[in-house]
Design a protein around this motif. Structure first.
Motif, PDB file in Angstrom:
ATOM      1  N   VAL A  37       0.837  -1.199   0.000  1.00 47.68           N
ATOM      2  CA  VAL A  37       0.000   0.000   0.000  1.00 47.68           C
ATOM      3  C   VAL A  37       0.875   1.253   0.000  1.00 47.68           C
ATOM      4  O   VAL A  37       0.616   2.206  -0.747  1.00 47.68           O
ATOM      5  CB  VAL A  37      -0.950  -0.005   1.213  1.00 47.68           C
ATOM      6  CG1 VAL A  37      -1.652   1.351   1.357  1.00 47.68           C
ATOM      7  CG2 VAL A  37      -1.973  -1.117   1.090  1.00 47.68           C
ATOM      8  N   CYS A  38       1.926   1.242   0.828  1.00 50.07           N
ATOM      9  CA  CYS A  38       2.847   2.387   0.856  1.00 50.07           C
ATOM     10  C   CYS A  38       3.412   2.658  -0.534  1.00 50.07           C
ATOM     11  O   CYS A  38       3.437   3.811  -1.000  1.00 50.07           O
ATOM     12  CB  CYS A  38       4.004   2.122   1.824  1.00 50.07           C
ATOM     13  SG  CYS A  38       3.528   1.801   3.528  1.00 50.07           S
ATOM     14  N   LEU A  39       3.877   1.616  -1.185  1.00 50.29           N
ATOM     15  CA  LEU A  39       4.541   1.781  -2.474  1.00 50.29           C
ATOM     16  C   LEU A  39       3.553   2.181  -3.568  1.00 50.29           C
ATOM     17  O   LEU A  39       3.843   3.074  -4.383  1.00 50.29           O
ATOM     18  CB  LEU A  39       5.257   0.493  -2.855  1.00 50.29           C
ATOM     19  CG  LEU A  39       6.352   0.037  -1.883  1.00 50.29           C
ATOM     20  CD1 LEU A  39       6.956  -1.286  -2.346  1.00 50.29           C
ATOM     21  CD2 LEU A  39       7.429   1.095  -1.722  1.00 50.29           C
ATOM     22  N   LYS A  55       9.533  -1.964   7.177  1.00 49.50           N
ATOM     23  CA  LYS A  55       8.796  -3.053   6.524  1.00 49.50           C
ATOM     24  C   LYS A  55       9.449  -3.534   5.227  1.00 49.50           C
ATOM     25  O   LYS A  55       8.951  -4.470   4.596  1.00 49.50           O
ATOM     26  CB  LYS A  55       7.354  -2.618   6.249  1.00 49.50           C
ATOM     27  CG  LYS A  55       6.553  -2.379   7.524  1.00 49.50           C
ATOM     28  CD  LYS A  55       5.117  -2.012   7.240  1.00 49.50           C
ATOM     29  CE  LYS A  55       4.350  -1.846   8.558  1.00 49.50           C
ATOM     30  NZ  LYS A  55       2.940  -1.466   8.348  1.00 49.50           N
ATOM     31  N   PHE A  56      10.537  -2.907   4.837  1.00 46.36           N
ATOM     32  CA  PHE A  56      11.201  -3.249   3.582  1.00 46.36           C
ATOM     33  C   PHE A  56      12.116  -4.461   3.768  1.00 46.36           C
ATOM     34  O   PHE A  56      12.845  -4.546   4.759  1.00 46.36           O
ATOM     35  CB  PHE A  56      12.055  -2.086   3.088  1.00 46.36           C
ATOM     36  CG  PHE A  56      11.288  -0.947   2.501  1.00 46.36           C
ATOM     37  CD1 PHE A  56      11.508  -0.537   1.199  1.00 46.36           C
ATOM     38  CD2 PHE A  56      10.338  -0.246   3.246  1.00 46.36           C
ATOM     39  CE1 PHE A  56      10.818   0.530   0.649  1.00 46.36           C
ATOM     40  CE2 PHE A  56       9.638   0.813   2.718  1.00 46.36           C
ATOM     41  CZ  PHE A  56       9.879   1.208   1.411  1.00 46.36           C
ATOM     42  N   ARG A  64      14.510  -5.415  -5.103  1.00 43.29           N
ATOM     43  CA  ARG A  64      14.518  -4.801  -6.437  1.00 43.29           C
ATOM     44  C   ARG A  64      13.239  -5.084  -7.226  1.00 43.29           C
ATOM     45  O   ARG A  64      12.609  -4.138  -7.744  1.00 43.29           O
ATOM     46  CB  ARG A  64      15.751  -5.265  -7.218  1.00 43.29           C
ATOM     47  CG  ARG A  64      15.872  -4.594  -8.598  1.00 43.29           C
ATOM     48  CD  ARG A  64      17.131  -4.980  -9.319  1.00 43.29           C
ATOM     49  NE  ARG A  64      18.314  -4.411  -8.678  1.00 43.29           N
ATOM     50  CZ  ARG A  64      19.195  -5.102  -7.972  1.00 43.29           C
ATOM     51  NH1 ARG A  64      19.039  -6.411  -7.814  1.00 43.29           N
ATOM     52  NH2 ARG A  64      20.240  -4.514  -7.437  1.00 43.29           N
ATOM     53  N   PRO A  65      12.794  -6.338  -7.345  1.00 43.30           N
ATOM     54  CA  PRO A  65      11.564  -6.560  -8.117  1.00 43.30           C
ATOM     55  C   PRO A  65      10.323  -5.942  -7.499  1.00 43.30           C
ATOM     56  O   PRO A  65       9.390  -5.563  -8.225  1.00 43.30           O
ATOM     57  CB  PRO A  65      11.452  -8.091  -8.178  1.00 43.30           C
ATOM     58  CG  PRO A  65      12.333  -8.612  -7.099  1.00 43.30           C
ATOM     59  CD  PRO A  65      13.417  -7.603  -6.925  1.00 43.30           C
ATOM     60  N   ILE A  66      10.300  -5.813  -6.188  1.00 39.35           N
ATOM     61  CA  ILE A  66       9.153  -5.164  -5.533  1.00 39.35           C
ATOM     62  C   ILE A  66       9.068  -3.707  -5.950  1.00 39.35           C
ATOM     63  O   ILE A  66       8.004  -3.205  -6.337  1.00 39.35           O
ATOM     64  CB  ILE A  66       9.266  -5.292  -4.000  1.00 39.35           C
ATOM     65  CG1 ILE A  66       9.138  -6.750  -3.569  1.00 39.35           C
ATOM     66  CG2 ILE A  66       8.204  -4.431  -3.314  1.00 39.35           C
ATOM     67  CD1 ILE A  66       9.417  -6.967  -2.083  1.00 39.35           C
TER      68      ILE A  66
END
Length: 302
Positions: A37-39, A55-56, A64-66
């Motif tokens: 949601v943040c991203l 949370k990362f 990277r893929p996220i």
């Protein structure tokens, strides 16, 4: 080239810190908000990148893929140094995993703060009780920090020193002294909100140290809340909960003045919206958009 890079002068990009959604110092604030949601909302609000939050994932192959899925770059990430308590060698060992992640993700700066004796994460302690350095400690800190900065530079990452309320480097005079005592490898992170809280002038400080500024945190300050926080000697977290910080354009900071100084100095880094607020009171996507939509045209105008 990013969307922002095609139209912005100064070759700057605008990023955001996930504190808008979920707080690192008080994980219960936004604790139930998923990283996705943040991203997604950061991208929806128009940002090019994000800084790290708790949370990362801390592995580049996972992270990277996220971020790529959301069209976001990793801007940088906070590192808590304890150079007053441990040797350069020990600090270099401690920072390695964080440095490796930032380098692998293509970050050019590391948000770096000395946290020995810090009190900003403790609601029970008023800011008047924050630690202060002796002359001997100043010498030790500056020498060790310069050495660590040289180590980071060899890996392609610039140390961006973050002055912060409740820590040993808080005021304009302390920032001036740190810049005077450290080598040029030590860059400065200008945080407009923390400096204003510490009764400093972001425009004047930016002008004095323009050549050392390698990263900028853009938070605004609500002067009425700040006045109460100082009068009653609140803790840092109590001030945050009361809304002392907000996004650019919603407080008293002279952003056109700051951006003009950065532009004249040829600043080539990120402008990161970072406004610790209670997400239950300050709707994250609304405030993320407010900060971006205020900052972008004023950066262009600079």
């Amino acid at each position: 080239m990013s969307r922002m890079g095609t139209s912005m002068p100064m070759n700057v990009r605008i990023g955001i810190n996930p504190l808008t959604w979920t707080n690192d110092d008080m994980p219960e604030l936004g604790g139930d908000t998923p990283l996705e949601v943040c991203l997604a909302e950061a991208r929806e609000a128009g940002y090019d990148g994000v800084e790290l939050g708790h949370k990362f994932p801390r592995d580049a192959r996972t992270l990277r893929p996220i971020l790529e899925r959301h069209g976001l770059a990793l801007v940088s990430g906070w590192y808590s140094a304890r150079l007053l308590e441990r040797s350069v060698a020990d600090e270099i060992a401690a920072v390695e995993s964080h440095l490796a992640l930032l380098a692998a993700m293509g970050c050019t700066t590391m948000v770096f703060a000395e946290v020995t004796g810090c009190i900003h994460g403790d609601r029970r302690v008023p800011l008047s009780r924050r630690p202060r350095l002796t002359d001997d400690q100043w010498s030790i800190l500056a020498e060790r920090m310069t050495e660590v900065a040289r180590h980071l530079a060899r890996r392609g990452v610039r140390l961006a020193y973050h002055h912060h309320m409740g820590t040993v480097i808080e005021t304009e005079a302390e920032i001036d002294r740190l810049m005077a005592l450290t080598g040029p490898e030590v860059g400065l992170l200008l945080d407009t909100g923390h400096l204003t809280y510490a009764s400093g002038d972001p425009v004047a400080l930016a002008r004095r140290h323009a050549g050392r500024i390698v990263h900028v945190h853009c938070k605004d300050v609500r002067p009425d809340v700040l006045a109460r926080a100082k009068r009653d000697d609140w803790s840092f977290l109590d001030a945050v909960l009361a809304g002392v910080f907000t996004v650019p354009g919603d407080g008293s900071v002279d952003y056109p003045g700051v951006l003009r100084v950065l532009s004249e100095a040829g600043y080539r880094g990120w402008l990161v919206v970072e406004a610790e607020q209670d997400p239950a009171k300050a709707h994250p996507l609304t405030y993320a958009r407010m900060g971006h939509d205020y900052l972008r045209p004023r950066a262009k105008a600079a």
